[in-house]
Design a protein around this motif. Structure first.
Motif, PDB file in Angstrom:
ATOM      1  N   ALA A 114       0.819  -1.331  -0.140  1.00  0.00           N
ATOM      2  CA  ALA A 114       0.038   0.225   0.094  1.00  0.00           C
ATOM      3  C   ALA A 114       1.009   1.283   0.190  1.00  0.00           C
ATOM      4  O   ALA A 114       0.377   2.118  -0.725  1.00  0.00           O
ATOM      5  CB  ALA A 114      -0.754   0.116   1.223  1.00  0.00           C
ATOM      6  N   ASN A 115       2.049   1.072   0.711  1.00  0.00           N
ATOM      7  CA  ASN A 115       2.979   2.381   0.598  1.00  0.00           C
ATOM      8  C   ASN A 115       3.481   2.682  -0.640  1.00  0.00           C
ATOM      9  O   ASN A 115       3.671   3.761  -1.203  1.00  0.00           O
ATOM     10  CB  ASN A 115       4.344   2.236   1.682  1.00  0.00           C
ATOM     11  N   GLU A 116       3.728   1.498  -1.527  1.00  0.00           N
ATOM     12  CA  GLU A 116       4.006   1.693  -2.777  1.00  0.00           C
ATOM     13  C   GLU A 116       2.776   2.227  -3.647  1.00  0.00           C
ATOM     14  O   GLU A 116       3.222   3.196  -4.484  1.00  0.00           O
ATOM     15  CB  GLU A 116       4.680   0.360  -3.601  1.00  0.00           C
ATOM     16  N   SER A 117       1.860   1.714  -3.561  1.00  0.00           N
ATOM     17  CA  SER A 117       0.759   2.336  -4.225  1.00  0.00           C
ATOM     18  C   SER A 117       0.557   4.008  -3.994  1.00  0.00           C
ATOM     19  O   SER A 117       0.173   4.755  -4.898  1.00  0.00           O
ATOM     20  CB  SER A 117      -0.711   1.618  -3.710  1.00  0.00           C
ATOM     21  N   ARG A 118       0.678   4.327  -2.774  1.00  0.00           N
ATOM     22  CA  ARG A 118       0.704   5.592  -2.425  1.00  0.00           C
ATOM     23  C   ARG A 118       1.762   6.404  -3.128  1.00  0.00           C
ATOM     24  O   ARG A 118       1.431   7.682  -3.443  1.00  0.00           O
ATOM     25  CB  ARG A 118       0.608   6.059  -0.870  1.00  0.00           C
ATOM     26  N   TYR A 119       2.944   6.097  -3.175  1.00  0.00           N
ATOM     27  CA  TYR A 119       3.892   6.934  -3.803  1.00  0.00           C
ATOM     28  C   TYR A 119       3.580   6.899  -5.176  1.00  0.00           C
ATOM     29  O   TYR A 119       3.785   8.174  -5.731  1.00  0.00           O
ATOM     30  CB  TYR A 119       5.418   6.008  -3.696  1.00  0.00           C
ATOM     31  N   PHE A 120       3.075   5.924  -5.837  1.00  0.00           N
ATOM     32  CA  PHE A 120       2.839   6.042  -7.267  1.00  0.00           C
ATOM     33  C   PHE A 120       1.650   6.971  -7.619  1.00  0.00           C
ATOM     34  O   PHE A 120       1.566   7.753  -8.507  1.00  0.00           O
ATOM     35  CB  PHE A 120       2.527   4.890  -7.999  1.00  0.00           C
ATOM     36  N   SER A 121       0.694   7.121  -6.488  1.00  0.00           N
ATOM     37  CA  SER A 121      -0.448   7.818  -6.776  1.00  0.00           C
ATOM     38  C   SER A 121      -0.010   9.230  -6.445  1.00  0.00           C
ATOM     39  O   SER A 121      -0.485  10.309  -7.256  1.00  0.00           O
ATOM     40  CB  SER A 121      -1.418   7.617  -5.773  1.00  0.00           C
ATOM     41  N   THR A 122       0.603   9.655  -5.356  1.00  0.00           N
ATOM     42  CA  THR A 122       1.190  11.091  -5.013  1.00  0.00           C
ATOM     43  C   THR A 122       2.126  11.559  -6.211  1.00  0.00           C
ATOM     44  O   THR A 122       1.861  12.605  -6.851  1.00  0.00           O
ATOM     45  CB  THR A 122       1.962  11.076  -3.596  1.00  0.00           C
ATOM     46  N   LYS A 123       3.224  10.698  -6.527  1.00  0.00           N
ATOM     47  CA  LYS A 123       4.366  11.086  -7.488  1.00  0.00           C
ATOM     48  C   LYS A 123       3.951  11.272  -8.905  1.00  0.00           C
ATOM     49  O   LYS A 123       3.992  12.249  -9.607  1.00  0.00           O
ATOM     50  CB  LYS A 123       5.685  10.447  -7.212  1.00  0.00           C
ATOM     51  N   TYR A 124       3.147  10.388  -9.711  1.00  0.00           N
ATOM     52  CA  TYR A 124       2.642  10.229 -10.931  1.00  0.00           C
ATOM     53  C   TYR A 124       1.302  10.324 -11.156  1.00  0.00           C
ATOM     54  O   TYR A 124       0.946   9.984 -12.392  1.00  0.00           O
ATOM     55  CB  TYR A 124       3.379   8.520 -11.255  1.00  0.00           C
ATOM     56  N   LYS A 125       0.320  10.251 -10.073  1.00  0.00           N
ATOM     57  CA  LYS A 125      -0.951  10.181 -10.378  1.00  0.00           C
ATOM     58  C   LYS A 125      -1.220   8.972 -11.017  1.00  0.00           C
ATOM     59  O   LYS A 125      -2.049   8.803 -12.056  1.00  0.00           O
ATOM     60  CB  LYS A 125      -1.441  11.277 -11.148  1.00  0.00           C
ATOM     61  N   HIS A 126      -0.827   7.750 -10.723  1.00  0.00           N
ATOM     62  CA  HIS A 126      -0.869   6.567 -11.317  1.00  0.00           C
ATOM     63  C   HIS A 126      -1.296   5.434 -10.544  1.00  0.00           C
ATOM     64  O   HIS A 126      -0.822   5.369  -9.184  1.00  0.00           O
ATOM     65  CB  HIS A 126       0.841   6.100 -11.880  1.00  0.00           C
ATOM     66  N   THR A 127      -2.382   4.683 -10.988  1.00  0.00           N
ATOM     67  CA  THR A 127      -2.748   3.639 -10.200  1.00  0.00           C
ATOM     68  C   THR A 127      -1.868   2.276 -10.109  1.00  0.00           C
ATOM     69  O   THR A 127      -1.548   1.716 -11.218  1.00  0.00           O
ATOM     70  CB  THR A 127      -4.008   2.949 -10.466  1.00  0.00           C
ATOM     71  N   PHE A 128      -1.358   2.040  -8.972  1.00  0.00           N
ATOM     72  CA  PHE A 128      -0.391   0.819  -8.831  1.00  0.00           C
ATOM     73  C   PHE A 128      -1.243  -0.530  -8.598  1.00  0.00           C
ATOM     74  O   PHE A 128      -2.259  -0.591  -7.948  1.00  0.00           O
ATOM     75  CB  PHE A 128       0.410   0.991  -7.375  1.00  0.00           C
ATOM     76  N   THR A 129      -1.239  -1.212  -9.599  1.00  0.00           N
ATOM     77  CA  THR A 129      -1.794  -2.548  -9.598  1.00  0.00           C
ATOM     78  C   THR A 129      -1.050  -3.886  -9.481  1.00  0.00           C
ATOM     79  O   THR A 129       0.464  -3.734  -9.809  1.00  0.00           O
ATOM     80  CB  THR A 129      -2.366  -2.786 -11.111  1.00  0.00           C
ATOM     81  N   VAL A 130      -1.471  -4.899  -9.043  1.00  0.00           N
ATOM     82  CA  VAL A 130      -0.674  -6.193  -9.002  1.00  0.00           C
ATOM     83  C   VAL A 130      -1.400  -7.290  -9.539  1.00  0.00           C
ATOM     84  O   VAL A 130      -2.723  -7.175  -9.717  1.00  0.00           O
ATOM     85  CB  VAL A 130      -0.452  -6.705  -7.418  1.00  0.00           C
ATOM     86  N   ALA A 131      -0.661  -8.389  -9.918  1.00  0.00           N
ATOM     87  CA  ALA A 131      -1.204  -9.767 -10.366  1.00  0.00           C
ATOM     88  C   ALA A 131      -0.530 -10.565  -9.550  1.00  0.00           C
ATOM     89  O   ALA A 131       0.781 -10.427  -9.344  1.00  0.00           O
ATOM     90  CB  ALA A 131      -1.016  -9.682 -12.019  1.00  0.00           C
ATOM     91  N   PRO A 132      -1.173 -11.921  -9.757  1.00  0.00           N
ATOM     92  CA  PRO A 132      -0.559 -13.074  -9.152  1.00  0.00           C
ATOM     93  C   PRO A 132       1.106 -13.185  -9.972  1.00  0.00           C
ATOM     94  O   PRO A 132       1.052 -12.921 -11.218  1.00  0.00           O
ATOM     95  CB  PRO A 132      -1.222 -14.225  -9.361  1.00  0.00           C
ATOM     96  N   ALA A 133       1.730 -13.706  -9.258  1.00  0.00           N
ATOM     97  CA  ALA A 133       3.127 -13.942  -9.923  1.00  0.00           C
ATOM     98  C   ALA A 133       3.315 -14.778 -11.153  1.00  0.00           C
ATOM     99  O   ALA A 133       3.967 -14.640 -12.094  1.00  0.00           O
ATOM    100  CB  ALA A 133       4.470 -14.211  -8.872  1.00  0.00           C
ATOM    101  N   ALA A 134       2.507 -15.913 -10.913  1.00  0.00           N
ATOM    102  CA  ALA A 134       2.429 -16.833 -11.907  1.00  0.00           C
ATOM    103  C   ALA A 134       1.807 -16.357 -13.261  1.00  0.00           C
ATOM    104  O   ALA A 134       1.956 -16.922 -14.173  1.00  0.00           O
ATOM    105  CB  ALA A 134       1.329 -17.926 -11.216  1.00  0.00           C
ATOM    106  N   GLU A 135       1.011 -15.125 -13.248  1.00  0.00           N
ATOM    107  CA  GLU A 135       0.535 -14.651 -14.248  1.00  0.00           C
ATOM    108  C   GLU A 135       1.531 -13.438 -15.135  1.00  0.00           C
ATOM    109  O   GLU A 135       1.001 -12.985 -16.016  1.00  0.00           O
ATOM    110  CB  GLU A 135      -0.845 -14.105 -13.953  1.00  0.00           C
ATOM    111  N   SER A 136       2.647 -13.323 -14.276  1.00  0.00           N
ATOM    112  CA  SER A 136       3.723 -12.402 -15.037  1.00  0.00           C
ATOM    113  C   SER A 136       4.984 -12.933 -14.877  1.00  0.00           C
ATOM    114  O   SER A 136       6.095 -12.389 -14.652  1.00  0.00           O
ATOM    115  CB  SER A 136       3.706 -11.129 -13.990  1.00  0.00           C
ATOM    116  N   PRO A 137       4.988 -14.320 -15.706  1.00  0.00           N
ATOM    117  CA  PRO A 137       6.264 -14.892 -15.786  1.00  0.00           C
ATOM    118  C   PRO A 137       7.493 -14.188 -16.489  1.00  0.00           C
ATOM    119  O   PRO A 137       8.810 -14.199 -15.963  1.00  0.00           O
ATOM    120  CB  PRO A 137       6.048 -16.286 -16.242  1.00  0.00           C
ATOM    121  N   GLU A 138       7.120 -13.601 -17.450  1.00  0.00           N
ATOM    122  CA  GLU A 138       8.250 -12.748 -18.106  1.00  0.00           C
ATOM    123  C   GLU A 138       8.829 -11.602 -17.097  1.00  0.00           C
ATOM    124  O   GLU A 138      10.300 -11.543 -17.228  1.00  0.00           O
ATOM    125  CB  GLU A 138       7.802 -12.048 -19.324  1.00  0.00           C
TER     126      GLU A 138
END
Length: 158
Positions: free
Chosen positions: A30-54
């Protein structure tokens, strides 16, 4: 692929339940999410690691080739963010470790790997050579962090 926006106002352990420090890791995420929202006005998203193998393989290849680091904990989630000419990949591990790779797209840009340890976790053996600075966070309690600069070239994942 389920991709979830990470809230920094309603912190949840969803996706991190298997971690022995799930609450602290959720706060760190959540701390990372707040950083991206505050600094870049960007929504921080996550996915299960198995779905981002590259993306996971790219991070772990950088760790292995640059510093002979092999994470010993399973990866739970991956976050991929491309903002302001910077490609970021965050990996959240079951142990409570969060690793991020910052790769500025400009040829002369910054390229680094950052480590953050959730409150309540020990420094993993593979990171024992690093010194960790401490930072207070309303969301994550105390975060211990360190980093190193990337020297080699590592083509971005597709």
């Amino acid at each position: 692929m389920p991709i979830d926006a990470v809230s920094f106002t309603d912190v949840t352990t969803e996706g991190l339940e298997s971690s022995p420090v799930a609450e602290a890791l959720a706060g760190l995420r959540a701390n990372e999410s707040r950083y991206f929202s505050t600094k870049y006005k960007h929504t921080f998203t996550v996915a299960p690691a198995a779905e981002s193998p590259e993306a996971l393989a790219w991070v772990e290849e950088i760790l292995a080739s640059e510093r002979d680091i092999v994470p010993t904990s399973p990866a739970l989630e991956v976050s991929i963010n491309d903002v302001d000419g910077i490609f970021w990949v965050h990996v959240f591990y079951e142990s409570g470790l969060a690793i991020n790779v910052l790769w500025t797209r400009a040829d002369d840009g910054k390229r680094a790997v950052g480590f953050k340890l959730s409150q309540g976790m020990d420094v993993p053996p593979e990171l024992s050579a690093f010194k960790f600075a401490r930072q207070k966070s309303k969301l994550a309690g105390e975060i211990r962090g360190s980093f190193f600069k990337i020297k080699g070239d590592h083509p971005l994942p597709s």
